[in-house]
Design a protein around this motif. Sequence first.
Motif, PDB file in Angstrom:
ATOM      1  N   TYR A 103       0.863  -1.185   0.000  1.00  0.00           N
ATOM      2  CA  TYR A 103       0.000   0.000   0.000  1.00  0.00           C
ATOM      3  C   TYR A 103       0.897   1.232   0.000  1.00  0.00           C
ATOM      4  O   TYR A 103       1.789   1.374   0.827  1.00  0.00           O
ATOM      5  N   GLN A 104       0.632   2.130  -0.944  1.00  0.00           N
ATOM      6  CA  GLN A 104       1.392   3.370  -1.033  1.00  0.00           C
ATOM      7  C   GLN A 104       0.433   4.529  -1.301  1.00  0.00           C
ATOM      8  O   GLN A 104      -0.593   4.351  -1.938  1.00  0.00           O
ATOM      9  N   PRO A 105       0.790   5.730  -0.837  1.00  0.00           N
ATOM     10  CA  PRO A 105      -0.056   6.902  -1.090  1.00  0.00           C
ATOM     11  C   PRO A 105       0.242   7.535  -2.444  1.00  0.00           C
ATOM     12  O   PRO A 105       1.229   7.183  -3.094  1.00  0.00           O
ATOM     13  N   TYR A 106      -0.591   8.461  -2.836  1.00  0.00           N
ATOM     14  CA  TYR A 106      -0.337   9.293  -4.017  1.00  0.00           C
ATOM     15  C   TYR A 106       0.483  10.485  -3.552  1.00  0.00           C
ATOM     16  O   TYR A 106       0.133  11.143  -2.576  1.00  0.00           O
ATOM     17  N   LEU A 107       1.578  10.789  -4.225  1.00  0.00           N
ATOM     18  CA  LEU A 107       2.469  11.865  -3.806  1.00  0.00           C
ATOM     19  C   LEU A 107       2.395  13.110  -4.671  1.00  0.00           C
ATOM     20  O   LEU A 107       3.136  14.053  -4.441  1.00  0.00           O
ATOM     21  N   GLY A 108       1.533  13.123  -5.646  1.00  0.00           N
ATOM     22  CA  GLY A 108       1.445  14.279  -6.524  1.00  0.00           C
ATOM     23  C   GLY A 108       2.177  14.023  -7.827  1.00  0.00           C
ATOM     24  O   GLY A 108       2.903  13.043  -7.972  1.00  0.00           O
ATOM     25  N   PRO A 109       2.021  14.912  -8.790  1.00  0.00           N
ATOM     26  CA  PRO A 109       2.622  14.699 -10.106  1.00  0.00           C
ATOM     27  C   PRO A 109       4.152  14.691 -10.041  1.00  0.00           C
ATOM     28  O   PRO A 109       4.756  15.365  -9.210  1.00  0.00           O
ATOM     29  N   GLY A 110       4.745  13.902 -10.912  1.00  0.00           N
ATOM     30  CA  GLY A 110       6.196  13.875 -11.036  1.00  0.00           C
ATOM     31  C   GLY A 110       6.894  12.811 -10.205  1.00  0.00           C
ATOM     32  O   GLY A 110       8.096  12.632 -10.317  1.00  0.00           O
ATOM     33  N   PHE A 111       6.184  12.112  -9.336  1.00  0.00           N
ATOM     34  CA  PHE A 111       6.808  11.076  -8.526  1.00  0.00           C
ATOM     35  C   PHE A 111       6.624   9.712  -9.175  1.00  0.00           C
ATOM     36  O   PHE A 111       5.675   9.486  -9.922  1.00  0.00           O
ATOM     37  N   GLN A 112       7.514   8.797  -8.857  1.00  0.00           N
ATOM     38  CA  GLN A 112       7.352   7.405  -9.273  1.00  0.00           C
ATOM     39  C   GLN A 112       7.781   6.513  -8.115  1.00  0.00           C
ATOM     40  O   GLN A 112       8.465   6.955  -7.207  1.00  0.00           O
ATOM     41  N   TRP A 113       7.381   5.268  -8.144  1.00  0.00           N
ATOM     42  CA  TRP A 113       7.704   4.295  -7.117  1.00  0.00           C
ATOM     43  C   TRP A 113       8.540   3.192  -7.749  1.00  0.00           C
ATOM     44  O   TRP A 113       8.071   2.508  -8.655  1.00  0.00           O
ATOM     45  N   LYS A 114       9.760   2.992  -7.272  1.00  0.00           N
ATOM     46  CA  LYS A 114      10.657   1.975  -7.805  1.00  0.00           C
ATOM     47  C   LYS A 114      11.099   1.064  -6.659  1.00  0.00           C
ATOM     48  O   LYS A 114      11.587   1.543  -5.638  1.00  0.00           O
ATOM     49  N   TYR A 115      10.901  -0.230  -6.855  1.00  0.00           N
ATOM     50  CA  TYR A 115      11.207  -1.228  -5.833  1.00  0.00           C
ATOM     51  C   TYR A 115      12.163  -2.285  -6.386  1.00  0.00           C
ATOM     52  O   TYR A 115      12.199  -2.530  -7.592  1.00  0.00           O
ATOM     53  N   HIS A 116      12.860  -2.944  -5.452  1.00  0.00           N
ATOM     54  CA  HIS A 116      13.690  -4.104  -5.773  1.00  0.00           C
ATOM     55  C   HIS A 116      13.397  -5.180  -4.737  1.00  0.00           C
ATOM     56  O   HIS A 116      13.476  -4.910  -3.531  1.00  0.00           O
ATOM     57  N   LEU A 117      13.045  -6.378  -5.194  1.00  0.00           N
ATOM     58  CA  LEU A 117      12.967  -7.524  -4.304  1.00  0.00           C
ATOM     59  C   LEU A 117      14.362  -8.118  -4.267  1.00  0.00           C
ATOM     60  O   LEU A 117      14.930  -8.446  -5.311  1.00  0.00           O
ATOM     61  N   LYS A 118      14.931  -8.218  -3.065  1.00  0.00           N
ATOM     62  CA  LYS A 118      16.310  -8.683  -2.900  1.00  0.00           C
ATOM     63  C   LYS A 118      16.318  -9.977  -2.092  1.00  0.00           C
ATOM     64  O   LYS A 118      15.457 -10.194  -1.237  1.00  0.00           O
ATOM     65  N   GLU A 119      17.327 -10.811  -2.371  1.00  0.00           N
ATOM     66  CA  GLU A 119      17.552 -12.032  -1.597  1.00  0.00           C
ATOM     67  C   GLU A 119      18.842 -11.826  -0.827  1.00  0.00           C
ATOM     68  O   GLU A 119      19.897 -11.585  -1.414  1.00  0.00           O
ATOM     69  N   GLU A 120      18.738 -11.882   0.498  1.00  0.00           N
ATOM     70  CA  GLU A 120      19.874 -11.570   1.359  1.00  0.00           C
ATOM     71  C   GLU A 120      20.818 -12.769   1.450  1.00  0.00           C
ATOM     72  O   GLU A 120      20.390 -13.893   1.667  1.00  0.00           O
ATOM     73  N   ASP A 121      22.097 -12.502   1.257  1.00  0.00           N
ATOM     74  CA  ASP A 121      23.152 -13.507   1.367  1.00  0.00           C
ATOM     75  C   ASP A 121      24.246 -12.966   2.274  1.00  0.00           C
ATOM     76  O   ASP A 121      24.352 -11.755   2.466  1.00  0.00           O
ATOM     77  N   PRO A 122      25.091 -13.845   2.806  1.00  0.00           N
ATOM     78  CA  PRO A 122      26.141 -13.394   3.719  1.00  0.00           C
ATOM     79  C   PRO A 122      27.116 -12.382   3.099  1.00  0.00           C
ATOM     80  O   PRO A 122      27.587 -11.491   3.788  1.00  0.00           O
ATOM     81  N   THR A 123      27.403 -12.491   1.815  1.00  0.00           N
ATOM     82  CA  THR A 123      28.390 -11.587   1.234  1.00  0.00           C
ATOM     83  C   THR A 123      27.797 -10.563   0.267  1.00  0.00           C
ATOM     84  O   THR A 123      28.194  -9.420   0.276  1.00  0.00           O
ATOM     85  N   PHE A 124      26.866 -10.944  -0.583  1.00  0.00           N
ATOM     86  CA  PHE A 124      26.320 -10.041  -1.595  1.00  0.00           C
ATOM     87  C   PHE A 124      24.853 -10.375  -1.814  1.00  0.00           C
ATOM     88  O   PHE A 124      24.512 -11.516  -2.131  1.00  0.00           O
ATOM     89  N   ASP A 125      23.973  -9.392  -1.633  1.00  0.00           N
ATOM     90  CA  ASP A 125      22.543  -9.618  -1.820  1.00  0.00           C
ATOM     91  C   ASP A 125      22.193  -9.626  -3.304  1.00  0.00           C
ATOM     92  O   ASP A 125      22.662  -8.782  -4.070  1.00  0.00           O
ATOM     93  N   ASP A 126      21.363 -10.599  -3.702  1.00  0.00           N
ATOM     94  CA  ASP A 126      20.960 -10.754  -5.098  1.00  0.00           C
ATOM     95  C   ASP A 126      19.674  -9.980  -5.367  1.00  0.00           C
ATOM     96  O   ASP A 126      18.773  -9.952  -4.526  1.00  0.00           O
ATOM     97  N   THR A 127      19.560  -9.375  -6.541  1.00  0.00           N
ATOM     98  CA  THR A 127      18.316  -8.736  -6.966  1.00  0.00           C
ATOM     99  C   THR A 127      17.461  -9.794  -7.643  1.00  0.00           C
ATOM    100  O   THR A 127      17.834 -10.342  -8.672  1.00  0.00           O
ATOM    101  N   VAL A 128      16.316 -10.085  -7.038  1.00  0.00           N
ATOM    102  CA  VAL A 128      15.380 -11.063  -7.593  1.00  0.00           C
ATOM    103  C   VAL A 128      14.567 -10.402  -8.699  1.00  0.00           C
ATOM    104  O   VAL A 128      14.391 -10.954  -9.773  1.00  0.00           O
ATOM    105  N   SER A 129      14.067  -9.182  -8.421  1.00  0.00           N
ATOM    106  CA  SER A 129      13.240  -8.470  -9.393  1.00  0.00           C
ATOM    107  C   SER A 129      13.271  -6.978  -9.084  1.00  0.00           C
ATOM    108  O   SER A 129      13.281  -6.576  -7.921  1.00  0.00           O
TER     109      SER A 129
END
Length: 177
Positions: A103-129
């Motif tokens: 759930y996210q609010p509307y922030l007004g014109p000009g904004f965008q929402w960018k997400y990364h699903l990450k998989e946590e690892d001991p040395t380097f976290d992987d980007t799933v999507s």
Amino acid sequence: MKKSLASLAILSTFVFSYNTSVSADELDTSEGKSQITSKDGEEDGVNDSSTVQTKVTKISDKPIDELFSTQGAGEWDYIGESDFARKSKVFTSGGGDLKIYIYQPYLGPGFQWKYHLKEEDPTFDDTVSSFNLSNEEGTYQVEFNVRSYTDGNNGNAELYLLKDTNPATIVQTEWFD
């Protein structure tokens, strides 16, 4: 005047860096890795991003807590919730499909929402999507196939969301495996 401009540039860089950093409260340990991942082991998973098949659906204009959901046997298992500004809690998935309500609010014109699903690892976290959501108030259902991101001695995927935009705005999430 040049000193004032230089001071302003340094101060604005500090403020920007401070506002976009992850606070200690958003991490599970002071080292920045969860206790679950520290027991994960050395073996990394296959990590095949072509199998993830991210599916985004806007399901309501209402917040998550106003939605009615029935979860039955053989359906989705609730694994937790996380309200966050930059980084969610880490959730353990046994693999297969993962569903997150955001759930996210509307922030007004000009904004965008960018997400990364990450998989946590001991040395380097992987980007799933990596995915974007419309700048519209509402709850989105986002589904992923995380089978290839299970790893380590526990055979699980340790997953979290990282929000790249609007670090001062908190979003609500609920996670299902």
